[in-house]
Design a protein around this motif. Structure first.
Motif, PDB file in Angstrom:
ATOM      1  N   SER A  82       0.839  -1.193   0.000  1.00 45.54           N
ATOM      2  CA  SER A  82       0.000   0.000   0.000  1.00 45.54           C
ATOM      3  C   SER A  82       0.878   1.247   0.000  1.00 45.54           C
ATOM      4  N   ILE A  83       0.240   2.394  -0.232  1.00 48.54           N
ATOM      5  CA  ILE A  83       0.947   3.674  -0.321  1.00 48.54           C
ATOM      6  C   ILE A  83       0.463   4.568   0.809  1.00 48.54           C
ATOM      7  N   ASP A  84       1.376   5.242   1.468  1.00 53.38           N
ATOM      8  CA  ASP A  84       1.011   6.156   2.550  1.00 53.38           C
ATOM      9  C   ASP A  84       0.779   7.547   1.959  1.00 53.38           C
ATOM     10  N   PRO A  85      -0.476   8.004   1.889  1.00 52.22           N
ATOM     11  CA  PRO A  85      -0.754   9.305   1.264  1.00 52.22           C
ATOM     12  C   PRO A  85      -0.196  10.488   2.042  1.00 52.22           C
ATOM     13  N   LEU A  86       0.196  10.271   3.301  1.00 55.06           N
ATOM     14  CA  LEU A  86       0.789  11.363   4.078  1.00 55.06           C
ATOM     15  C   LEU A  86       2.241  11.589   3.701  1.00 55.06           C
ATOM     16  N   ARG A  87       2.852  10.592   3.076  1.00 54.55           N
ATOM     17  CA  ARG A  87       4.280  10.692   2.763  1.00 54.55           C
ATOM     18  C   ARG A  87       4.580  10.616   1.275  1.00 54.55           C
ATOM     19  N   GLU A  88       3.625  10.175   0.495  1.00 50.86           N
ATOM     20  CA  GLU A  88       3.845  10.069  -0.941  1.00 50.86           C
ATOM     21  C   GLU A  88       2.747  10.825  -1.684  1.00 50.86           C
ATOM     22  N   PRO A  89       3.063  11.413  -2.822  1.00 57.34           N
ATOM     23  CA  PRO A  89       2.056  12.202  -3.563  1.00 57.34           C
ATOM     24  C   PRO A  89       0.941  11.322  -4.118  1.00 57.34           C
ATOM     25  N   MET A  90      -0.282  11.845  -4.032  1.00 57.01           N
ATOM     26  CA  MET A  90      -1.458  11.159  -4.583  1.00 57.01           C
ATOM     27  C   MET A  90      -2.138  12.123  -5.556  1.00 57.01           C
TER      28      MET A  90
END
Length: 503
Positions: free
Chosen positions: A125-133
């Motif tokens: 999964s991707i952490d939206p707080l640390r990676e751009p969405m």
């Protein structure tokens, strides 16, 4: 004539808490509460109550409670309370039963029978707080392919691209006309759309010139009545939408009662003060796809081919074939409004019995356009029962580019869905043009509430995308592998194009 109808709601007042401040009298647009001089107390007329809860919200001592009248009729599976009271109401009035808001029947809500996929071990999964969405969406027709060529600053596009309109999240404020709602509400929607980087739709009532500064965030609608349609109106909007139908009343026209046509509404709609604004059921210049194409290109010509042209239809049984024709007619956007779409005023029988749920229509339209190889030629916007961020994500996975919301926007501003919009007595100052009531909507406060709602939804959308291991909305669009059905029949799963949970 004495009515045979019992009160729908009962107003209960805690006399120990009530301080006779008369706030409820001033706040109620329905004149439910009144001061009894003889007994020196505030009383209520239950039969006038619509359960809008304005008095409950503003009572300083929390002395008021509104509950549904428990009085019932002899149990009968065929003759339920609603059926009996509809007949009584028509027997006493002799007209069509009108109602506001959307279908409230217990039809299956397919959003609640769809669940989303989530990443685990093999696809992190991707952490939206640390990676751009990426939630930005571009509305408009896309070319089959693009070519690039060397330029002074690197490569540049060498393919003509139709007009594209970016929105910062896949949500638009749906068509709600001025007159159906107050000017302050229209201004609130316009302000919030500009701040959030999205668009609001004027509906079929035109655009008050005081809101022209928000034209870059406005979809201007051209409906059958052509109310408020002129060259300045077309020029100021970002997108032009031809309204063929809407989910709450497919196949019929619009009606704004004369009592809601104030001086400002009359100037915007270009009709006399106090006259009913009646939109014909059909556009009298559209009786075929060829006629529709002619209007599409007339509007493109009128706006120098700088704006996408949208066509809005109601979700009906052959929506997929209709949408195919609309795309081939030259539309850049197809908007589809489903069975649960709301309205300011609609015949109750039409609202509750005509049309199909937006989930089924969306899946059918997206599938048809993909099969015909023309899905890229138009964006899809869907409406009619979108309630939260999860519904939005599921709609994108089913094939939508963006969604329209109306009822959530109104609720954000104070609406309690009492379904009496057509009367013009809205206690919250929303579905009214009464000067005393409209002041209850402060555009600065209401627009802040709207942007808060959108901000919260955008965070939730990013969280859901991140949980799927997807960092851009574009990767989810039409990807039904991210959906699974629960409690659906094989036929429903086939139409939706999703698998059963566990498979």
């Amino acid at each position: 004539m004495k009515t045979y109808l019992p009160p729908r709601f009962i107003v209960e007042r805690d006399e120990a808490r009530c301080i006779q401040c008369e706030v409820c009298i001033r706040q109620c647009g329905w004149k439910v509460h009144y001061y009894d001089e003889e007994d020196n107390v505030v009383r209520a007329l239950d039969e006038k109550c619509t359960a809008c809860h304005r008095c409950v919200a503003f009572c300083p001592t929390s002395a008021l409670t509104i509950r549904e009248n428990p009085l019932d009729y002899r149990r009968n599976a065929n003759w339920r309370r609603e059926n009996i009271e509809d007949i009584i109401r028509q027997s006493e009035g002799g007209g069509i039963l009108l109602t506001g808001m959307g279908n409230d029947k217990g039809f299956r809500i397919y959003w609640d029978h769809l669940v989303l996929n989530a990443s685990q071990v093999t696809n992190p999964s991707i952490d939206p707080l640390r990676e751009p969405m990426e939630l930005r969406t571009y509305l408009g027709s896309k070319p089959e392919q693009i070519e690039v060529k060397p330029g002074p600053n690197g490569f540049e596009l060498d393919t003509p691209v139709p007009p594209q309109v970016p929105i910062e999240m896949p949500v638009l404020f749906s068509a709600i006309s001025y007159g159906a709602i107050s000017f302050n509400c229209h201004e609130s929607l316009a302000r919030a759309a500009k701040e959030a980087g999205i668009l609001f739709n004027t509906g079929e009532g035109g655009l008050d010139r005081r809101l022209y500064p928000y034209g870059g965030n406005t979809i201007v609608q051209v409906a059958s009545g052509r109310f408020g349609v002129h060259q300045d109106y077309l020029d100021v909007g970002r997108i032009v939408e031809i309204k063929i139908g809407q989910g709450a009343k497919p196949g019929i026209g619009g009606h704004l009662p004369g009592e809601k046509v104030s001086e400002d509404v009359s100037q915007t709609r270009m009709i006399p003060v106090g006259t009913d604004a009646l939109s014909p059921a059909p556009h009298h210049d559209i009786y075929s796809i060829e006629d529709l194409s002619q209007l599409i290109f007339a509007l493109k010509e009128a706006t120098n081919y700088t704006k996408p042209i949208s066509v809005k239809i109601a979700a009906v049984h052959n929506a997929a074939a209709i949408a195919s024709g609309i795309v081939r007619a030259g539309a850049d956007i197809v908007a589809i409004d489903g069975l649960r779409g709301a309205t300011g005023a609609a015949p109750k029988m039409i609202r509750d019995n005509v049309g199909i749920p937006i989930e089924l229509a969306l899946a059918a339209v997206d599938t048809r356009l993909r099969q015909e190889g023309i899905r890229n030629r138009a964006s899809l916007i869907v409406a009619g029962g979108i309630r939260n961020s999860a519904d939005i994500v599921k709609a994108i996975a089913l094939g939508a580019d963006a969604v329209y919301i109306a009822t959530p926007a109104l609720i954000s501003m104070g609406c309690h869905v009492c379904q009496n919009c057509h009367t013009g007595r809205c206690s919250w100052g929303i579905a009214t043009t009464d000067p005393y009531l409209t002041r209850r909507i402060n555009p600065e406060i209401a627009s802040r509430r709207l942007t808060n709602l959108l901000r919260g939804w955008s965070h939730e959308i990013k969280e859901m995308l991140g949980g799927m291991g997807v960092n851009a909305l574009e990767s989810l669009r039409g990807n039904r592998l991210h959906l699974r059905g629960i409690g659906l029949t094989d036929s429903e799963l086939e139409i939706l194009g999703v698998r059963m949970a566990g498979s």
